[in-house]
Design a protein around this motif. Structure first.
Motif, PDB file in Angstrom:
ATOM      1  N   GLY A   1       2.861  -6.964 -13.781  1.00 50.55           N
ATOM      2  CA  GLY A   1       1.953  -6.424 -14.782  1.00 50.55           C
ATOM      3  C   GLY A   1       1.380  -5.082 -14.401  1.00 50.55           C
ATOM      4  N   VAL A   2       0.518  -4.536 -15.273  1.00 55.11           N
ATOM      5  CA  VAL A   2       0.004  -3.187 -15.082  1.00 55.11           C
ATOM      6  C   VAL A   2      -0.811  -3.020 -13.805  1.00 55.11           C
ATOM      7  N   LYS A   3      -1.525  -4.062 -13.374  1.00 54.98           N
ATOM      8  CA  LYS A   3      -2.333  -3.929 -12.158  1.00 54.98           C
ATOM      9  C   LYS A   3      -1.473  -3.788 -10.907  1.00 54.98           C
ATOM     10  N   ASP A   4      -0.183  -4.099 -11.027  1.00 57.51           N
ATOM     11  CA  ASP A   4       0.743  -3.957  -9.903  1.00 57.51           C
ATOM     12  C   ASP A   4       1.376  -2.569  -9.845  1.00 57.51           C
ATOM     13  N   LEU A   5       1.201  -1.779 -10.882  1.00 59.75           N
ATOM     14  CA  LEU A   5       1.824  -0.452 -10.939  1.00 59.75           C
ATOM     15  C   LEU A   5       1.308   0.539  -9.889  1.00 59.75           C
ATOM     16  N   PRO A   6      -0.005   0.571  -9.590  1.00 63.06           N
ATOM     17  CA  PRO A   6      -0.467   1.583  -8.627  1.00 63.06           C
ATOM     18  C   PRO A   6       0.190   1.500  -7.253  1.00 63.06           C
ATOM     19  N   VAL A   7       0.234   0.323  -6.675  1.00 62.26           N
ATOM     20  CA  VAL A   7       0.824   0.233  -5.333  1.00 62.26           C
ATOM     21  C   VAL A   7       2.332   0.446  -5.381  1.00 62.26           C
ATOM     22  N   ALA A   8       2.979  -0.048  -6.420  1.00 62.59           N
ATOM     23  CA  ALA A   8       4.427   0.170  -6.536  1.00 62.59           C
ATOM     24  C   ALA A   8       4.725   1.656  -6.677  1.00 62.59           C
ATOM     25  N   SER A   9       3.911   2.357  -7.448  1.00 61.55           N
ATOM     26  CA  SER A   9       4.099   3.803  -7.633  1.00 61.55           C
ATOM     27  C   SER A   9       3.856   4.541  -6.321  1.00 61.55           C
ATOM     28  N   LYS A  10       2.810   4.160  -5.623  1.00 61.55           N
ATOM     29  CA  LYS A  10       2.495   4.793  -4.339  1.00 61.55           C
ATOM     30  C   LYS A  10       3.626   4.569  -3.331  1.00 61.55           C
ATOM     31  N   LYS A  11       4.181   3.371  -3.313  1.00 60.12           N
ATOM     32  CA  LYS A  11       5.296   3.081  -2.409  1.00 60.12           C
ATOM     33  C   LYS A  11       6.543   3.899  -2.775  1.00 60.12           C
ATOM     34  N   LEU A  12       6.774   4.124  -4.067  1.00 62.10           N
ATOM     35  CA  LEU A  12       7.907   4.958  -4.480  1.00 62.10           C
ATOM     36  C   LEU A  12       7.756   6.378  -3.938  1.00 62.10           C
ATOM     37  N   ILE A  13       6.539   6.859  -3.899  1.00 65.74           N
ATOM     38  CA  ILE A  13       6.283   8.209  -3.381  1.00 65.74           C
ATOM     39  C   ILE A  13       6.388   8.230  -1.861  1.00 65.74           C
ATOM     40  N   GLU A  14       5.671   7.338  -1.207  1.00 66.21           N
ATOM     41  CA  GLU A  14       5.569   7.380   0.254  1.00 66.21           C
ATOM     42  C   GLU A  14       6.791   6.822   0.982  1.00 66.21           C
ATOM     43  N   GLU A  15       7.394   5.800   0.448  1.00 66.06           N
ATOM     44  CA  GLU A  15       8.507   5.152   1.142  1.00 66.06           C
ATOM     45  C   GLU A  15       9.877   5.568   0.638  1.00 66.06           C
ATOM     46  N   GLU A  16       9.945   6.011  -0.611  1.00 72.54           N
ATOM     47  CA  GLU A  16      11.241   6.383  -1.198  1.00 72.54           C
ATOM     48  C   GLU A  16      11.388   7.891  -1.398  1.00 72.54           C
ATOM     49  N   GLY A  17      10.310   8.645  -1.178  1.00 75.90           N
ATOM     50  CA  GLY A  17      10.379  10.097  -1.294  1.00 75.90           C
ATOM     51  C   GLY A  17      10.465  10.622  -2.715  1.00 75.90           C
ATOM     52  N   CYS A  18       9.948   9.871  -3.683  1.00 77.77           N
ATOM     53  CA  CYS A  18       9.985  10.323  -5.075  1.00 77.77           C
ATOM     54  C   CYS A  18       9.002  11.478  -5.271  1.00 77.77           C
ATOM     55  N   GLU A  19       9.438  12.476  -6.020  1.00 80.02           N
ATOM     56  CA  GLU A  19       8.628  13.677  -6.264  1.00 80.02           C
ATOM     57  C   GLU A  19       7.713  13.524  -7.463  1.00 80.02           C
ATOM     58  N   LEU A  20       7.951  12.520  -8.269  1.00 79.87           N
ATOM     59  CA  LEU A  20       7.129  12.199  -9.428  1.00 79.87           C
ATOM     60  C   LEU A  20       7.458  10.763  -9.798  1.00 79.87           C
ATOM     61  N   VAL A  21       6.484  10.048 -10.331  1.00 77.99           N
ATOM     62  CA  VAL A  21       6.702   8.672 -10.774  1.00 77.99           C
ATOM     63  C   VAL A  21       6.225   8.549 -12.210  1.00 77.99           C
TER      64      VAL A  21
END
Length: 152
Positions: A39-59
């Motif tokens: 759900g939506v409350k899970d989006l912040p940490v998943a987005s942060k992990k995409l940036i920090e752990e996967e090197g995404c330049e934008l989410v």
């Protein structure tokens, strides 16, 4: 370029798929890293992990909060978390939420969800690759998913 795409199982339409399709139609050589959360409350940490752990330049974070008061509270908390994650990572996380009660009926809700996803994807393309075009649109009353309001 790596772009993070985070969506939820709670949503009733695949907004992430529409957005990726829209981006692919305009830009080559983008690698999408996708994550799905409940759900939506899970989006912040998943987005942060995409940036920090996967090197995404934008989410891009997609969610469809329900129509109840508790859903609106959860959406607000998720939005606050996404803003905090942006500030912590110094990286844009484009929030694409469609509240279920925004639609007149299911057909209208589906059209709204697809349009909002595609129009936010267009904004991402402008932010990343056509900043002068986005600058020209400043103050023009652009809306995502519904008709634009226009400048005053």
């Amino acid at each position: 370029m790596k772009m993070g795409i985070c969506d939820t199982t709670f949503a009733r339409f695949n907004m992430a798929g529409a957005a990726m399709d829209q981006i692919k139609s305009q830009v080559a050589n983008i690698k999408f890293v996708e994550r799905t959360v409940p759900g939506v409350k899970d989006l912040p940490v998943a987005s942060k992990k995409l940036i920090e752990e996967e090197g995404c330049e934008l989410v891009m974070a997609f969610g469809m909060p329900g129509p109840e008061d508790i859903d609106k509270v959860c959406a607000h908390e998720a939005s606050t978390g996404l803003i905090q994650a942006q500030l912590m990572t110094n990286t844009h996380i484009i929030e694409v939420f469609v509240h279920e009660d925004e639609g007149i009926d299911d057909k209208d809700l589906k059209v709204l969800a697809e349009n909002r996803a595609r129009e936010h994807a267009d904004n991402v393309v402008k932010m990343l690759f056509k900043p002068k075009k986005m600058k020209r649109e400043a103050g023009t009353g652009m809306r995502e998913g519904r008709e634009n309001k226009g400048a005053l």
